[in-house]
Each structure stands twice: as structure tokens, then as C-alpha cells.
Design an enzyme around this catalytic site. Structure first.
Site, PDB file in Angstrom:
ATOM      1  N   HIS A   1      -4.295  -3.859  -1.120  1.00 17.87           N
ATOM      2  CA  HIS A   1      -5.660  -3.617  -0.646  1.00 17.87           C
ATOM      3  C   HIS A   1      -6.579  -3.359  -1.839  1.00 17.87           C
ATOM      4  O   HIS A   1      -6.123  -2.951  -2.906  1.00 17.87           O
ATOM      5  CB  HIS A   1      -5.672  -2.425   0.305  1.00 17.87           C
ATOM      6  CG  HIS A   1      -5.053  -2.733   1.642  1.00 17.87           C
ATOM      7  ND1 HIS A   1      -5.128  -1.866   2.702  1.00 17.87           N
ATOM      8  CD2 HIS A   1      -4.365  -3.821   2.086  1.00 17.87           C
ATOM      9  CE1 HIS A   1      -4.496  -2.402   3.747  1.00 17.87           C
ATOM     10  NE2 HIS A   1      -4.022  -3.577   3.396  1.00 17.87           N
TER      11      HIS A   1
ATOM     12  N   TYR B   1       5.875   1.116   1.950  1.00 18.71           N
ATOM     13  CA  TYR B   1       6.287   0.398   3.165  1.00 18.71           C
ATOM     14  C   TYR B   1       7.127  -0.815   2.803  1.00 18.71           C
ATOM     15  O   TYR B   1       8.158  -1.084   3.414  1.00 18.71           O
ATOM     16  CB  TYR B   1       5.052  -0.032   3.963  1.00 18.71           C
ATOM     17  CG  TYR B   1       5.378  -0.943   5.136  1.00 18.71           C
ATOM     18  CD1 TYR B   1       5.917  -0.414   6.311  1.00 18.71           C
ATOM     19  CD2 TYR B   1       5.160  -2.312   5.068  1.00 18.71           C
ATOM     20  CE1 TYR B   1       6.219  -1.239   7.387  1.00 18.71           C
ATOM     21  CE2 TYR B   1       5.463  -3.138   6.135  1.00 18.71           C
ATOM     22  CZ  TYR B   1       5.988  -2.602   7.290  1.00 18.71           C
ATOM     23  OH  TYR B   1       6.283  -3.428   8.349  1.00 18.71           O
ATOM     24  N   TYR B   2       6.716  -1.545   1.755  1.00 13.86           N
ATOM     25  CA  TYR B   2       7.480  -2.714   1.321  1.00 13.86           C
ATOM     26  C   TYR B   2       8.670  -2.297   0.470  1.00 13.86           C
ATOM     27  O   TYR B   2       9.694  -2.966   0.449  1.00 13.86           O
ATOM     28  CB  TYR B   2       6.570  -3.701   0.591  1.00 13.86           C
ATOM     29  CG  TYR B   2       5.628  -4.347   1.567  1.00 13.86           C
ATOM     30  CD1 TYR B   2       6.019  -5.462   2.299  1.00 13.86           C
ATOM     31  CD2 TYR B   2       4.401  -3.777   1.854  1.00 13.86           C
ATOM     32  CE1 TYR B   2       5.198  -6.021   3.254  1.00 13.86           C
ATOM     33  CE2 TYR B   2       3.558  -4.326   2.811  1.00 13.86           C
ATOM     34  CZ  TYR B   2       3.963  -5.453   3.507  1.00 13.86           C
ATOM     35  OH  TYR B   2       3.159  -5.990   4.471  1.00 13.86           O
ATOM     36  N   GLN B   3       8.506  -1.172  -0.232  1.00 17.05           N
ATOM     37  CA  GLN B   3       9.611  -0.686  -1.059  1.00 17.05           C
ATOM     38  C   GLN B   3      10.831  -0.403  -0.201  1.00 17.05           C
ATOM     39  O   GLN B   3      11.932  -0.830  -0.509  1.00 17.05           O
ATOM     40  CB  GLN B   3       9.165   0.580  -1.810  1.00 17.05           C
ATOM     41  CG  GLN B   3      10.238   1.173  -2.701  1.00 17.05           C
ATOM     42  CD  GLN B   3       9.664   1.906  -3.887  1.00 17.05           C
ATOM     43  OE1 GLN B   3       8.467   1.898  -4.128  1.00 17.05           O
ATOM     44  NE2 GLN B   3      10.519   2.538  -4.648  1.00 17.05           N
ATOM     45  N   ARG B   4      10.617   0.292   0.943  1.00 17.32           N
ATOM     46  CA  ARG B   4      11.781   0.607   1.800  1.00 17.32           C
ATOM     47  C   ARG B   4      12.336  -0.698   2.360  1.00 17.32           C
ATOM     48  O   ARG B   4      13.543  -0.847   2.530  1.00 17.32           O
ATOM     49  CB  ARG B   4      11.423   1.639   2.820  1.00 17.32           C
ATOM     50  CG  ARG B   4      10.797   1.439   4.182  1.00 17.32           C
ATOM     51  CD  ARG B   4      11.204   0.431   5.102  1.00 17.32           C
ATOM     52  NE  ARG B   4       9.993  -0.359   5.403  1.00 17.32           N
ATOM     53  CZ  ARG B   4       9.953  -1.418   6.187  1.00 17.32           C
ATOM     54  NH1 ARG B   4      11.048  -1.868   6.764  1.00 17.32           N
ATOM     55  NH2 ARG B   4       8.832  -2.067   6.372  1.00 17.32           N
TER      56      ARG B   4
ATOM     57  N   ASN C   1      12.834 -14.158   7.685  1.00 18.67           N
ATOM     58  CA  ASN C   1      13.764 -13.739   8.741  1.00 18.67           C
ATOM     59  C   ASN C   1      15.100 -14.474   8.651  1.00 18.67           C
ATOM     60  O   ASN C   1      16.154 -13.915   8.948  1.00 18.67           O
ATOM     61  CB  ASN C   1      13.140 -13.961  10.116  1.00 18.67           C
ATOM     62  CG  ASN C   1      11.870 -13.136  10.308  1.00 18.67           C
ATOM     63  OD1 ASN C   1      10.768 -13.617  10.059  1.00 18.67           O
ATOM     64  ND2 ASN C   1      12.034 -11.878  10.686  1.00 18.67           N
TER      65      ASN C   1
ATOM     66  N   HIS D   1     -11.363   2.159   2.599  1.00 15.68           N
ATOM     67  CA  HIS D   1     -10.558   3.130   1.858  1.00 15.68           C
ATOM     68  C   HIS D   1     -11.431   4.241   1.287  1.00 15.68           C
ATOM     69  O   HIS D   1     -12.648   4.106   1.209  1.00 15.68           O
ATOM     70  CB  HIS D   1      -9.810   2.420   0.726  1.00 15.68           C
ATOM     71  CG  HIS D   1      -8.854   1.376   1.219  1.00 15.68           C
ATOM     72  ND1 HIS D   1      -9.269   0.100   1.528  1.00 15.68           N
ATOM     73  CD2 HIS D   1      -7.538   1.425   1.486  1.00 15.68           C
ATOM     74  CE1 HIS D   1      -8.226  -0.597   1.947  1.00 15.68           C
ATOM     75  NE2 HIS D   1      -7.168   0.180   1.940  1.00 15.68           N
TER      76      HIS D   1
ATOM     77  N   GLU E   1      -6.440  31.491  22.947  1.00 17.45           N
ATOM     78  CA  GLU E   1      -7.903  31.572  22.999  1.00 17.45           C
ATOM     79  C   GLU E   1      -8.437  32.385  21.820  1.00 17.45           C
ATOM     80  O   GLU E   1      -9.321  33.216  21.962  1.00 17.45           O
ATOM     81  CB  GLU E   1      -8.378  32.153  24.332  1.00 17.45           C
ATOM     82  CG  GLU E   1      -7.910  31.321  25.514  1.00 17.45           C
ATOM     83  CD  GLU E   1      -8.679  31.576  26.808  1.00 17.45           C
ATOM     84  OE1 GLU E   1      -9.574  32.436  26.803  1.00 17.45           O
ATOM     85  OE2 GLU E   1      -8.398  30.881  27.798  1.00 17.45           O
TER      86      GLU E   1
ATOM     87  N   HIS F   1      -0.106  -8.372  -0.376  1.00 11.03           N
ATOM     88  CA  HIS F   1      -0.271  -7.339   0.643  1.00 11.03           C
ATOM     89  C   HIS F   1      -1.077  -6.153   0.117  1.00 11.03           C
ATOM     90  O   HIS F   1      -1.204  -5.133   0.799  1.00 11.03           O
ATOM     91  CB  HIS F   1       1.095  -6.859   1.146  1.00 11.03           C
ATOM     92  CG  HIS F   1       1.803  -7.865   1.992  1.00 11.03           C
ATOM     93  ND1 HIS F   1       1.260  -8.338   3.168  1.00 11.03           N
ATOM     94  CD2 HIS F   1       2.980  -8.502   1.831  1.00 11.03           C
ATOM     95  CE1 HIS F   1       2.096  -9.217   3.702  1.00 11.03           C
ATOM     96  NE2 HIS F   1       3.143  -9.338   2.913  1.00 11.03           N
TER      97      HIS F   1
ATOM     98  N   ASP G   1      -5.595   6.667   5.156  1.00 16.30           N
ATOM     99  CA  ASP G   1      -5.533   5.278   4.705  1.00 16.30           C
ATOM    100  C   ASP G   1      -5.235   4.449   5.946  1.00 16.30           C
ATOM    101  O   ASP G   1      -4.288   4.754   6.675  1.00 16.30           O
ATOM    102  CB  ASP G   1      -4.429   5.102   3.656  1.00 16.30           C
ATOM    103  CG  ASP G   1      -4.402   3.685   3.081  1.00 16.30           C
ATOM    104  OD1 ASP G   1      -4.457   2.716   3.860  1.00 16.30           O
ATOM    105  OD2 ASP G   1      -4.315   3.561   1.849  1.00 16.30           O
TER     106      ASP G   1
END
Lengths: 727, 727
Positions: free
Chosen positions: B405, B243-246, B135, B454, B655, B403, B423
Site C-alpha cells: 500500500h 499477512y503474507y509472511q505467515r 493454488n 492510511h 453505570e 500487494h 489500518d
């Protein structure tokens, strides 16, 4: 009346006449091209459907399957095709549609006379074309309208064939052979009377019409007119709840529209202070973000976007010209091919729509409005449709007949677009064959109807009225007080007969509390008896647990069941806690918003954190969380004060979290001389009392001294600022 | 290059210069009024944020709280305010913003030199302003950009104060005191090197820049340049997952943009065949409906609408002029206040956007692309953004560091807008204090990372590599075959080292089968060993069970746990079944669509129907269903062939229910001479074989005779029509 006249005139100007005589007049191309978008879409959709059906040819199978099965769905598709085929012919003059509807009806004329009870008969309400007579009535209501659009253009031989082999016997089957259903005061009878009555008008059969309007014996003690008097409360609430209300509305309004056209002197839409139009508006009020409150045996995915309401909105708009109904049609993005639908589509295109006035209101239940009520408390910023973000529903209504749930004084709450405090609705997967043929599941009786499945007080692990619908139908709660005052909305209800010798009372308050976000809900529940009882208060919430401030015994390696019967057998127990001080708080998150449920009991409280889904070998139940507060009281006196506090925000995209923890430090409840005093201490040090006198007189002054502090207010309830902590 | 030059020229035409010198030139009112909408919105949003911050005054608290806590969030708000304040000043010339950013930095200049390790230190990667050094690096990357926009306008005394007491010590803290992190080949080091390098450029400190580019020792074995070579595969896949790439892309692209401006001769955007721009496109490809595939420790609510990508898209667009990037910006409905952002906003307003080409692709993993791959198979009708409705992901990648899995050969599938085969992602509630201060939860190790969590093969109830990240990082699966051929997409992968002496192989096929709806997925999984093993194949699906065609023993009154460890302790067992023929089928519903999972094993199969959430006293896990197939094989040879079939439609509003039951009557699997033959019999009587030779040569002809039928095809796999049943 003047407005009605004007509208009638306007209607007359419409390109399309409803009487079949004009049907052969082919509209000019430019007229077709000038159709307002909503109507044009509807026409295209209808053509698309009927064209596909025509491509398949006439398929009229011998009845065989239950709901959702092949023949069931095919006969539904067929009546829709007859209905739309007739309308398309009337609108466009294209005879291919007329011929198709005619030939379809001739096929039915071949088959219908040979039919006996449906093979998939499930109970005494067996149909001919369908497994239950209700569907046969729906078939007739739709088919007779399509037939009405083409009948005058058929040969007398064709007419005779269809009249005598389909419509007369179908009407006879519903009104004579199925007289038991026909003479009920029930929505199934509404469908039957509507089908029979409209058939009577079309065939010019006065006897048929009178039986429909006044019941088989024409005494008027049953039949359509009586239904409009007994099935709705003076506020237009339908005792079975909104899911059935929207279902019943179609035959009510469609038949009323036919009565108005054929016997305007009956002034049916003015009957009983315009109850039918009132009922339609009430139906819309009983929804959140378009979805109906899932009272009783409701299917949760039912919304205003439902076929039954397209016609209803159009008929009501033609009768009233109320522009807020246009915004409902806009939300539905649908209408019907009648001249009423044309009026809706034209005025919508002309930009005449106004937001529908969703608001807090109390709706009495029962024919005279004396069987309890449902209170809707709305609050918060409004969305594009002008609907407030928060809606709290207090259900102090009567049982609502066979589809009613044992949920006296139950409540529900919506916020931020979601159902936060849940009502399970029906245990049923409509028309999904694998799930009991799409019928109600066994768990509808064992779970969905039970009291513990609702946010209500449950005594000694039994359902209200011990789950006996007859007993339950005899006694309704009473609505003690209602206020939609800005910043302090209130609903208070009571029932003495749900359990012998136990008085149940609940007061729900939506107050503005400085320093807290909205919504905040204070829930005061009291059970009073001379005898020892166990009082359970479940809260069925939606979300994922963030934290709780009490120590628990967790069942993490083997998950036991809460009880033996009355719904308790369907609850897994994740954890239990004993709170000698009766206090605790649970925080969960849903859709980026946090909710803290904080409670205080009048003595020790056992807490259960659980989940539904036990004793459910066929996976018929949804698995949903609940917290249950249990007070075992030797003296029979139990009270629960709880505060539901919405707070903060989790924004996963921005990775920002704000106010994920409750801003309340303590909740304290006292009951002094018939007065409820709830004292809140915020973490900021601010202190407030919510004082409830239970005296409706707004002028009456009240005062209570507690721990040396005197709390004074006037009226039923008030939020009183107290000296801050440390000051 | 010509295109780049043109774009550079176009950029030069922009109203706003990036160099601070021009900052004091106030744009004319008409220029402001001519801002393209997206840019104008961004400016308004930025002003709104900074104005609120200015209203609060300068709040620079002593570091105290962990992630999500007050001081953590305040210092995040502060660096955002410095960053935006500088930009607003540059764009508008309004000195109030310059002064605010300056005064904020002077406050930090007061405090920063006094700081030691953060009190909420969690591990050796401790920060100063924040609980983790990462951070602090993020603070520097943002603050130095804001500082860069105002520095030239400050007095030399102010500059000296801020340079010497904030930026130099902050850069020293990251690159020297935290050298361990700084020299990692890891995204945390990318943030650190970006912050330090950009500080170096701003302060004209060559040494600082070189350490950032080449690592502390300037050898080039670590540092930013090396990171671009080792952290992405040749296809631009980042080994930790999207997720980490971005997350990593922001410092990569922002620092690269600074390098390009300061040392264009480095041609950083052309380095390694334009890897940084390739990585950006790959990031977008690894999403569905805007949400990233939640590989590894991913937070599931992360989408393309994330701050890290706004700058990245703008920088990439400025470099390439690729109009498909504009449609990403359009979906994000955001940009940045740089001249790149201005270019995006202008061209978007000019209607230059083209749909982003979402497509089937295989992305190699590893610096040389030799550590497995991820295969994305897309199919079905596209939505407004041009994205196909179905996406299947085969994850045959390497471990992906800490990170990562233990999910070798796992798969996932999206359809109809939903994640059907799931996932879990990370067990973490980002920044929610009540959940371990927003850090990773214990269940991230005990559940989320485990193999059983998984959709992969699990041997003897142990995770791959026995859950040892060191071992796992040493061996990656190999991608045996990939085809995006229309109507027969294939991915096949293998790994021999996940379990000693066990070869795991999985082939996923998305075929078009006449008579079945799309998507249909055939999953062929094989475990081969010389020794006896227990093979478990879980499928984590989303939906509510409709039916299954096997008899079960249900645990309806007490719910046991599946196992002791390695994730098994978190699985409740609802029901179990023994299938001697190895066959069965399960149907569930999700969002109005039905899915049937039909399986056939090479011998007896035990079936477990379960749900996550056992041994979870703090309710940290989501409760989600799974079906697990278990094959205990004395001879060590296990195979599972399964077919996932999407079918039908449930429309609650109408219906209407269509095709709620599978159209498949039987699935039969044989393994003959290294060839997989799956024979399907549809309820219609149609029969098909899906034949898999596992031979990549598209010309090679194959033929197998089974039960007297000869099945012939060419290439890796084929769908072969067989004689219909009864013919």
C-alpha cells in the site's frame, strides 16, 4: 411453606445474623477462612472499596454537578461506602468500618439540613443530594441498610444526630416534599417508598412505614403494595421493559425482604401469587447471553451483571431455594454480604447450581394481563448456560409509560451470539458529561422513540399514535396467538388504534424447513384500511451487505435524507429500488454467518437501503444499516411477507467459506379467504408451503387450492411439503 | 549445535518415525492412549475430517469454479484429505486411510493429464486444478507430503501411475509451463519451488530438486535458496508484511524441513544466520492479541491460529527447543501430526511452555536491511500471554511489491484489546463468491491501497509515488531513530521521494507523562518543500465521537464527498471546521475507554470529520470514521503535532463513568533551530515539555529558551517538567 421453613432454619445456621445485636460478635479466624469463594471475593471487593474511601478521608461535597459529574459520583460512592461499611462491620466486627460509616453519616447530618433544591435541577423531580429525586431515593435505600448494621452500636447522641438530621428529613423530603413522585405508580416511587419504609422500620416509625406501604394518604391506592399490583403483569412483566424491570427490582425485593423480616405476617413474597419472585425470573428470561432485550429507553450494555440483581437473586434464592438461580449468580460471579448472599455462595460452592431454564414463553402485559404481551421464541443448540442460540422477540406490549417507544408489533432477533435484527434502545450515553450531562439526548425523542427506528409498520411517515404518549398509553395491541411448538413457533399480534382507520397485524413464525439451516423466520405483516396509505416496513439489521438481487439507483456522490420528521430525518439513503413484482432479497454477513432477507409484497414495492446518522450534528447516533420496504396502496391494503434465512459460514482463520448464498430460489405469498399461503422454492428444487389459517383451534382442518395445488393442514399454521419443481 | 543434536536424539525417541518404511508398524494401544492431549486432539480432528471425506466417497470434479466456488473448495478439501490421510496412516497404521489417499491420487492420475488452463482463468497466472497457479502449488505441497507417507507401501504399478500422471506433470506444470511464476522472488514462487522440490526428493529426481533450490536455470539467481536471501530482511521481516509472511512461511519451513532431512549437509536452518527461524519469530511479534498487523493487502481476521503456522511452530520448536514457541502452540491450541508436532504436544503437556517475549523492536526491511523498517513500540500491563496492552506500529518500510500500500510513514495503534488507530487492510472478502468471486475488489485499488486510506501525510490529494508501484518499489523511507527506552519510546522516519520535492518526516513518541494515563502518543509530522502544497493528515480511528472543541459546519441533510480521486472519492464529509490557530481536540469512546486526539498545526488548519463509504455502490467498503487535518501552505512548510491521550472508563454494567474528558488543557508546538518543543498544560496546572533534538547521541546536551523558559535535556528526546501554571 415447608420449604420456606427449612430455608429459614438453614439461614439461621449461618454464621452471620442480620440483626445488628449480633454484629459485635467477632467471627473466629477459621470461620473467616472457611468463607465460600464467592462470598469471600465479595467481602474482599467490599473491603477494597471501603478501604480506598477511608484512605481518601470523608468527602461530602455540597451538591453541584448533574449525572456523571464530580459531586454526583462522590455521593454515589458515599452511599455505597455507608452500605458496605455497615455490612463489613456486621460480618467481620471490625469497628474501623463501623466508625467510618458513622462518621460519614455524621458529616451528612451536618450538611443535609442546610440543603435546598439541587442546583443542577433539570425538571420538577429535583433532588437534594442529586439532580433528580430518584438518586436521593437510591441514596436512602443504600444508606439506611448500612446504618441499620451499625445503629445499635452508636451512642444515643450519635443516633439522635443521624436519625433527626439525615434519615427523618430525607424520608420527609421523599414522602412529603416530593409527594408527587412518591405517590406515582412508577419505579421512581418504588425507590422512594422502599427508602422511606426501610427507614420507618429502622427508626420504629409506624407512620413512615404505612405511608411507604399504602401511599401518603395510607389509602392503599398508591404506595409499595399497590405498586406490586399495578407495575407487574400477572406473568411478572414490568410494563417499562426489562431494563427498567431490573432497575425496579432492587427496591421491590430489598424492601420486601425488610417487610418479611419485620412483618412476616404480611407474607409479602406470597402476595399476588408470588409476583415479586415471578418478576425476578421474568427479568432473567428477558435477556440474551446475559444482556437485556433493549426495549424502550434501554441502555444496551446492561446485563444480568448489574448491582441491582445481585441482591435480588440472593433474596429470591433464600425464599425459594431454586437451584437455577444459583447459575445466574454463577454467571454474575457476584453476590451480596447478607446472609442470603452467604447462602447463595455456600450452595454454589456445594455444586448445587442448575442451568437457568431459558425457554420460549409469552408474557402478558398490564396489571390484569390484558394489555398485550411480549412473546419470546427460543430455538437452536444451547450454550454452556443452557441458553438457546436463537431468540426472537415479538413486542406486542403496551406503551410502557414515559420511557416507552412507539414500536407496536415490533420484533427483534438474536442468533449466533449476536443481535441480528436490532432494537436501537435509548439515545443516551449514561453519565457521560459531554453528552448532555449523561441525560437522554434530544435524539431519544427524534429518533430512538420513533416508529421508523423500530422493526414495525409505519404508516404515512408518522409514528404510532402520532407519537403521543397519552394516546399510546390508552390502547395496547392484542396477542392473537402464541405457540412454542417445536419446529413451528408462532406469535401473532394486532392493533387497530396505532393509526386511525388502519388495522395492523403481524404474524412471526419460526419454522423448521427441510433443506434450510436454522433459524428461518417468516414475517407476515398486513396493513388494512379503507383509505389510501403509504406503508413502510423497515428492518434494522446488523452486518455488512454481501449482495442484493435487484437493480438500485445509488446515491454514491451525495447522500440525501429519507424524510423530514418522525425519525425519517435521521436516515441517509444509500440506494433505492423499484420492484414492480414486489420481490427482492438482500444478503449480509455478521460474525462469520450469512443472513438473507427475502421479501414479497402484494404489489409494487419501493426498497430503500439506508443508514442512520443524518441530521445528527453532535454525532449522538450510532450509524447502523437498514432496509426499508415501501408499499403505496390506493386501496389501503398492504401486505409484506418476508423470510429471514441464516446460512453458511465464513471462517477467516481457515479461509473457508460455505453456503454464502441463500438456498431459496423463490418466495411467493398469497392471501386467500383469510388464509396466508407462503410458497418457498429452494434451489434444490424442493418446494414447501407455510400455510397460516389464523384459526387457533389445533383440530380444525383447512384446505386451500392454489395454481391447481391443494394445500391441506390443521391448526393455526403448518409447513406443507409440495411437489418438487420439475417433478 | 549441541542443543540441536540433543533434540534430534529426543525426536528419535518419538514413537513415530517420519520415514514411510516404519509406517506399517502399528503402535500399541497403550502408546495410542498415552498420546499428549494436543496431539490426540489433532489426530481425532484429522480422523474426523478424513472419515467424513471417506463417507462422501472420492469426489474429484473437473475444475470449473473460481475461489470459493464448489470445485475450488472440493480440490482444497481433497489435498487436505490426501495430506491428513497419509499422516493418519503413518501414525496409526490403519490401512483404510492409506487406501483412501491412494485411491484419491489414482483419481487425480486419471484426470490430471487431460487438464488444460482452468476455465475461470483470471490472469496469466492460471492454474490447472484451480483458477490461479498458486493454488495448484498449494495442492502439490500438501499432496506430496501425504503421498510420501504411503508411497513405499503401494504397488510399483500404483506408484508409476501416480508418479507419472500426477506428480511429475504437476511439477512440470509449476516449474516449466509456469516458469515465469516459478522464477519470481515472491511467495507464489516459494510455494511452487517447495512443491516441486519435495516432489523431487520423494521421486529421487535430482534435477527437479536442483531447479527448486536454484531456479529453472540452476544458476541460483532464483529458486528457493535465493528466496530465503531476498524475501526476508536480516531481521526476518518479509517485505509484503505479516499477512503474507505467515502465508509464505509454510512452504519455507516445510521445504526447509525436507531439505534438512534429505540434505542435512546444506544446514538450511543455519543458512543466512538462521533466517528462516528468525522469520518465524518475527511473524509472531507482528501480531496483537493473536491477530496480525493488517499491513498492505491483509485479510484482517488472520491470526496466529492459522494452518500455515501450526507446522511452522512445530518445525521451529524441533530445531530450537525454544519453550516460548510452546506458548504460541498453546494459544493456537493446534499442532501437526508430524514427529515435530508430537514433540510440541509432549513438552506442552510436560508444562515446559514459557510466555512468548512480545517486546518493542525495530525490524529492518529489504534484503540488506536498507529499505526502511517497521518499528513496534509495546507498553502497558501484560495479559495472560505476556503481551503488553498497548502496541504502536510505525510502518517505515518499503512498498512490499504488488500487494503493498502507498502508506509511507503510516502508523497504527492498539490499546485495551482493540485497534484504536486503524489500518484498513485489503478490500476483499476472501472466498465469498458474491464479492467478485472472493478476489480483490475494485475498491482495493481505489481505496485500500491509497495513501488517504492510511494514517500518513498526503500531499495535493495524490497517493505516494502517485500510486505507481514501480516508482514506489524503487525508493524506501529511512528509519532515522528508534528507542525502546522505558517511559520514552521513539520511532522516527523520513522519506524524500514519495512526492517530488517534498520531504516527509514523522516522529512518534510514547512518553510517560505524570498526571496522564497511559498510553499517550505524541505524533510529530512535517512536510517540507520549496513549493506551495496542500498537506492532508488523516487519522482513521475506531470509536464513537463524544465531543470536539471546535465549531463545525455540518452536512446533516446532504452528505458530500471529499474529493474526486485517489481514495478521496470514498470519503463522506460529515462536518468541516476552520481553525485559524491550528488547534483542536476530538474525543471518542471505544469499548469503555475514552481517547482524545489533540492537534496543533503551524498555522491555520481545516478539519474534516468524515466516514468511508462514498462511491461504493456495491457496499464493498466498511464504513469507518476518520478525522483529517488539512494545511494549505504557500511556503510549502507544514507541521502537525498531535497528542493521542487514552483516559477514563465507562462501565455500563456498573453505570460508572470516570475521566470521560481529556486531562490536557493545551498543546503548543514550536520548531526552533531544528528542535521540536511540544508544551503540554494539564487541567491540573501541571506543565511539561516534550523536547526532541532529533540528535541520536544520548550524551549530547540540548537547550532551548522559549517564552523566557529555558528547556534543557540530553539525547534525542525528553519529557521536561515545567513550572506549573499559576506558580
Amino acid at each position: 411453606m415447608k420449604r420456606l421453613m427449612l430455608l429459614a432454619a438453614a439461614a439461621a445456621l449461618c454464621t452471620f445474623q442480620h440483626d445488628a445485636a449480633a454484629a459485635s460478635v467477632q467471627p473466629q479466624a477459621e470461620q473467616m477462612s472457611e468463607l465460600p469463594p464467592l462470598y469471600a471475593d465479595e467481602l474482599a471487593r467490599a473491603k477494597n472499596f471501603v478501604d480506598e474511601m477511608m484512605a481518601e478521608g470523608l468527602v461530602v461535597p455540597l451538591p453541584k454537578d448533574p449525572g456523571g459529574g464530580y459531586t454526583h459520583e462522590q455521593h454515589k460512592r458515599n452511599y455505597k461506602a455507608i452500605y458496605l461499611g455497615g455490612q463489613i462491620y456486621r460480618v467481620t466486627g471490625d469497628e474501623a468500618y463501623r466508625d467510618y460509616a458513622r462518621d460519614m453519616l455524621l458529616e451528612y447530618a451536618e450538611m443535609y439540613p442546610k440543603l435546598g433544591d439541587h442546583p443542577a435541577k433539570a425538571n420538577q423531580n429535583v433532588g437534594r443530594l442529586f439532580w433528580q429525586v430518584l438518586n436521593d431515593a437510591m441514596w436512602l435505600v443504600h444508606a439506611v441498610q448500612g446504618y441499620g448494621d451499625i445503629r445499635d452500636t452508636l451512642t444515643s447522641a450519635e443516633r439522635a444526630m443521624i436519625d433527626d438530621n439525615v434519615f427523618r428529613p430525607a424520608a420527609k423530603f421523599l414522602s412529603v416534599d416530593s409527594e408527587r413522585t412518591f405517590n406515582l405508580i412508577h419505579n421512581h416511587a418504588t425507590w422512594a417508598t422502599a427508602g422511606v419504609g426501610m427507614t420507618g422500620y429502622l427508626l420504629g416509625d409506624r407512620d413512615m412505614v404505612d405511608r411507604a406501604l399504602l401511599g401518603s394518604d395510607k389509602s392503599g391506592e398508591t404506595g409499595f403494595i399497590r405498586q406490586t399490583e399495578l407495575l407487574f403483569s400477572p406473568d411478572g412483566y414490568y410494563t417499562e421493559g426489562p431494563y427498567y424491570q431490573r432497575f425496579a427490582l432492587l427496591p421491590f425485593l430489598v424492601f420486601a425482604d425488610a417487610i418479611e423480616r419485620n412483618e412476616p405476617e404480611r407474607k409479602i413474597f406470597e402476595h399476588r401469587d408470588g409476583i415479586l419472585l415471578k418478576a425476578l425470573r421474568t427479568t432473567v428470561q428477558l435477556s440474551y447471553r446475559g444482556y437485556f432485550f433493549p426495549f424502550n429507553d434501554a441502555i444496551r450494555d446492561k446485563s444480568l451483571k448489574t448491582a441491582e440483581l445481585y441482591d435480588g437473586i440472593a433474596i429470591a434464592y433464600a425464599q425459594t431455594g431454586d437451584p437455577s438461580l444459583l447459575s445466574v449468580a454463577e454467571f454474575q460471579d457476584r453476590t451480596v454480604l447478607s446472609k442470603n448472599g452467604m447462602m447463595v455462595a455456600s450452595d454454589l460452592a456445594a455444586g448445587k447450581a442448575k442451568p437457568f431454564p431459558f425457554k420460549s414463553l409469552m408474557l402478558s402485559d398490564g396489571p390484569e394481563g390484558k394489555q398485550g404481551a411480549v412473546a419470546v421464541l427460543r430455538d437452536g443448540p444451547t450454550n454452556a448456560e443452557g441458553e438457546p442460540s436463537t431468540a426472537l422477540i415479538a413486542k406486542n406490549t403496551s406503551q410502557g409509560m414515559g420511557h416507552g417507544h412507539f414500536d407496536k408489533l415490533a420484533w427483534q432477533m438474536y442468533d449466533n451470539g449476536n443481535e441480528i435484527v436490532r432494537d436501537y434502545g435509548a439515545a443516551r450515553f449514561l453519565n457521560i458529561v459531554a453528552k448532555e450531562g449523561g441525560r437522554y439526548l434530544p435524539e431519544n425523542e427524534t429518533w430512538a422513540k420513533s416508529s421508523i427506528a423500530h422493526n414495525t409498520l409505519v404508516v404515512d411517515e408518522k409514528s404510532h399514535f402520532d407519537g403521543d404518549v397519552k394516546l399510546a398509553s390508552a390502547k395496547a395491541p392484542s396477542q392473537l396467538y402464541f405457540s412454542d411448538a417445536d419446529g413451528l413457533q408462532v406469535s401473532s399480534g394486532r392493533i387497530a388504534e396505532a393509526y386511525p382507520g388502519v388495522l395492523m397485524q403481524r404474524t412471526l413464525i419460526v419454522p423448521d424447513i427441510p433443506g434450510l439451516e436454522a433459524p428461518v423466520v417468516l414475517d407476515l405483516v398486513r396493513g388494512r384500511s379503507r383509505d389510501a396509505h403509504q406503508y413502510d416496513l423497515p428492518l434494522h439489521y446488523s452486518g455488512h451487505i454481501m449482495e442484493f438481487d435487484f437493480a438500485v439507483d445509488s446515491n454514491v456522490e451525495a447522500r440525501p435524507v429519507l424524510g423530514e420528521a418522525n425519525g425519517y430525518q435521521h436516515i441517509w439513503v444509500d440506494a433505492q429500488a423499484k420492484r414492480d413484482d414486489g420481490k427482492g432479497a438482500l444478503t449480509w454477513i455478521l460474525d462469520g454467518r450469512f443472513y438473507t432477507y427475502r421479501f414479497a409484497g402484494n404489489g409494487p414495492i419501493d426498497v430503500v437501503l439506508g443508514e442512520t446518522g443524518a441530521n445528527d450534528p453532535n454525532f449522538n447516533l450510532r450509524r447502523e444499516p437498514l432496509i426499508m420496504l415501501r408499499a403505496s396502496r390506493e386501496n389501503g391494503q398492504a401486505s409484506f411477507a418476508s423470510l429471514l434465512e441464516a446460512h453458511g459460514k465464513y471462517d477467516g482463520a481457515a479461509e473457508q467459506t460455505v453456503a454464502s448464498r441463500s438456498r431459496v430460489a423463490d418466495l411467493d405469498h398469497s392471501w386467500i379467504e383469510g388464509v396466508d399461503i407462503v410458497r418457498l422454492t429452494l434451489k434444490s428444487g424442493q418446494r414447501f408451503a407455510i400455510a397460516v389459517s389464523h384459526q387457533p383451534d389445533p383440530e380444525a382442518a383447512h384446505s386451500v387450492t392454489i395454481d391447481g395445488e391443494t394445500i391441506a393442514w390443521t391448526g393455526f399454521a403448518a409447513v406443507v411439503a409440495l411437489t418438487d419443481e420439475g417433478n
